[in-house]
Design an enzyme around this catalytic site. Structure first.
Site, PDB file in Angstrom:
ATOM      1  N   ASN A 197       0.875  -1.170   0.000  1.00  0.00           N
ATOM      2  CA  ASN A 197       0.000   0.000   0.000  1.00  0.00           C
ATOM      3  C   ASN A 197       0.913   1.220   0.000  1.00  0.00           C
ATOM      4  O   ASN A 197       1.498   1.565   1.019  1.00  0.00           O
ATOM      5  CB  ASN A 197      -0.887  -0.025   1.251  1.00  0.00           C
ATOM      6  CG  ASN A 197      -1.741   1.221   1.388  1.00  0.00           C
ATOM      7  OD1 ASN A 197      -1.795   2.052   0.483  1.00  0.00           O
ATOM      8  ND2 ASN A 197      -2.411   1.355   2.520  1.00  0.00           N
ATOM      9  N   GLU A 254      -6.077  -4.734  10.061  1.00  0.00           N
ATOM     10  CA  GLU A 254      -5.011  -3.789  10.372  1.00  0.00           C
ATOM     11  C   GLU A 254      -5.330  -3.041  11.656  1.00  0.00           C
ATOM     12  O   GLU A 254      -6.093  -2.058  11.634  1.00  0.00           O
ATOM     13  CB  GLU A 254      -4.857  -2.769   9.235  1.00  0.00           C
ATOM     14  CG  GLU A 254      -4.491  -3.404   7.903  1.00  0.00           C
ATOM     15  CD  GLU A 254      -3.835  -2.393   6.976  1.00  0.00           C
ATOM     16  OE1 GLU A 254      -2.729  -2.668   6.508  1.00  0.00           O
ATOM     17  OE2 GLU A 254      -4.422  -1.319   6.750  1.00  0.00           O
TER      18      GLU A 254
HETATM   19  P1  PGA Z   1       2.465   0.123   7.612  1.00  0.00           P
HETATM   20  O1  PGA Z   1       1.047   0.410   6.920  1.00  0.00           O
HETATM   21  O2  PGA Z   1       2.962  -1.178   7.064  1.00  0.00           O
HETATM   22  O3  PGA Z   1       3.312   1.281   7.246  1.00  0.00           O
HETATM   23  O4  PGA Z   1       2.199   0.028   9.086  1.00  0.00           O
HETATM   24  C1  PGA Z   1       0.144  -0.615   6.669  1.00  0.00           C
HETATM   25  C2  PGA Z   1      -1.103  -0.070   6.036  1.00  0.00           C
HETATM   26  O5  PGA Z   1      -1.575   1.001   6.454  1.00  0.00           O
HETATM   27  O6  PGA Z   1      -1.663  -0.678   5.118  1.00  0.00           O
END
Ligand code: PGA
Length: 247
Positions: free
Chosen positions: A9, A166
């Site tokens: 992402n 998440e």
């Molecule tokens: P991060 O973000 O891996 O930087 O914690 C994950 C996401 O928001 O999809």
């Protein structure tokens, strides 16, 4: 056996020229035929990045889309536009959209349905805040998010979706959930799916973990029974992403 999914992402990072460079840098190193590799990129980067990864195993996802077919919605992007540009997946309901842009469960349910209608695979995000975790309401809160997201969606269509768990407190913080915490919630989501649909459907839908996934914690997280890969933010912008894909 559920096939693993490793999705990056990119969020609001990478200008079109930077995006092409990153895609070119990564593409040779993420050629893992055993997993689905997806780059979810800013809308303006979609066209050049689709071109850059042509002929590879990499699929391109969008980070958002609108609920209507077309028309007077200044600034929005339709499912049709994404499909025509070569997009196969779309992140729906990321916590940043829920929190910063006030996207409600009902609105997100409409987006999921619109994505499915256009054969885009929605990556449906859910996750609790730190306060909710400390209050001990994580599992019920996420159950409600899942129920709302899948309202009115058939089991056949649900099979063409991916869920990303998440925890908000783990996103971009470097504070990864423990494997036990991540597995507990992903297993609970699978139970929720079984209640909404049936055991077979629940068994087939892929559930990812996201939140500070990196090359050192990926293998342990992805080895859990109910974790079918990851949605990766920060680390998806670095060469390290290849190590996550090849965990
Ligand atoms: P991060 O973000 O891996 O930087 O914690 C994950 C996401 O928001 O999809």
């Amino acid at each position: 056996m559920r096939r693993k999914v490793i999705a990056g992402n990119w969020k609001m990072n990478m200008t079109p020229s930077e995006a092409v460079k990153l895609a070119n840098d990564l593409k040779g190193n993420v050629a893992n035929d055993n997993v689905d590799v997806i780059f979810c990129v800013p809308a303006i980067d979609i066209v050049p990045v689709v071109e850059a990864v042509k002929g590879t195993n990499i699929k391109i996802g969008a980070e958002n889309m609108y609920i209507e077919e077309k028309g007077a919605y200044t600034g929005e992007i339709s499912a049709n536009m994404l499909v025509d540009a070569g997009v196969s997946h779309v992140i729906i309901g990321h916590s940043e959209r829920r929190q910063l842009f006030n996207e409600s469960d009902e609105f997100l349910n409409k987006k999921i349905k619109k994505a499915i209608e256009h054969k885009l695979i929605p990556i449906v995000c859910c996750g609790e805040t730190l306060e909710q975790r400390e209050e001990g309401i994580t599992l019920t809160f996420i159950k409600d998010q899942i129920k709302a997201a899948y309202e009115g969606i058939s089991s056949e269509d649900a099979l063409n979706t991916i869920i990303a768990y998440e925890p908000i407190w783990a996103i971009g913080t470097g504070k990864v959930a423990t494997t036990e915490q991540a597995e507990e919630v992903c297993a609970s989501i699978r139970k929720n799916l079984e209640e909404i649909y049936d055991a077979k459907t629940a068994e087939e839908i892929r559930i990812l973990y996201g939140g500070s996934v990196n090359a050192s914690n990926a293998a342990e997280l992805f080895a859990q029974n109910n974790i079918d890969g990851g949605l990766v933010g920060g680390a998806s912008l670095k060469p390290e992403f290849a190590n996550i894909v090849n965990y």
